[in-house]
Design a protein around this motif. Structure first.
Motif: not given
Length: 211
Positions: A177-185
């Protein structure tokens, strides 16, 4: 595939260098939660004997430590708040997942679980998943590409102790499970799935000791 995320206002941040068994002049391969990592060889591993756990009925879960790899002086207030949220969420999930009775204090007949969460950059050409590079748990000029490339992963570690004796230790890279960004932070929602996966792994290892 890189996400088309606009990152503005980033400033250079200093990364804290954590070393394991130390004095070797080489790039760090771990978070520094354990004093020594030679037994792990930079791979996910459980070290212990669950048969020793059967005489215990309670566990005291310490607040999960968040190893951000960002110097305290460089952390923004939102990052500090995030680390508190991560610790609170992970600690609560551990208490729910463990089948031992939760204790609100340490005692001679109680297990003590101390854990830590950090981030690491993986290298997709590494088929054994053991070439890890500690990564800032947050967006910096150094860590940005790893998050955009989805090569950032959660690393969970814990030590289970009782009566001044370590009964088990574990290091787990949540590689699926990658740590995926859903925003710019980075937010807690970005981390919940890998945290939950780590908690499930901890519970599967420790709950084996219940008789």
């Amino acid at each position: 595939m890189k996400k088309n995320i606009l990152i503005s206002g980033l400033v250079a941040t200093s990364m804290v260098i954590f070393s394991g068994c130390a004095s070797k002049m080489e790039a760090p391969q771990n978070s520094g939660f354990f004093n020594c990592y030679e037994a792990f060889n930079n791979t996910s591993k459980f070290i212990g004997d669950t048969t020793e756990l059967s005489k215990y009925k309670k566990v005291y879960v310490e607040d999960v430590i968040v190893i951000s790899a960002i110097d305290d002086k460089e952390q923004t207030q939102s990052q500090k708040n995030l680390y508190k949220e991560i610790s609170k969420y992970a600690t609560s999930r551990l208490k729910e997942a463990l089948e031992f009775k939760n204790s609100d204090k340490k005692s001679n007949n109680t297990l003590v679980l101390s854990g830590a969460i950090s981030a690491s950059e993986v290298h997709f050409e590494d088929k054994n998943w053991n070439q890890l590079s500690p990564l800032a748990l947050g967006i910096t000029v150094v860590s940005l590409n790893a998050y955009l490339d989805e090569s950032a992963r959660l690393v969970g570690e814990y030590s289970l102790d009782a009566e001044n004796k370590t009964l088990a230790r574990s290091l787990k890279l949540i590689k699926e499970i990658p740590i995926s960004l859903n925003d710019d932070f980075l937010t807690l929602d970005d981390l919940k799935k890998p945290i939950d996966a780590w908690v499930e792994n901890v519970a599967s290892e420790i709950n084996k000791g219940i008789k």
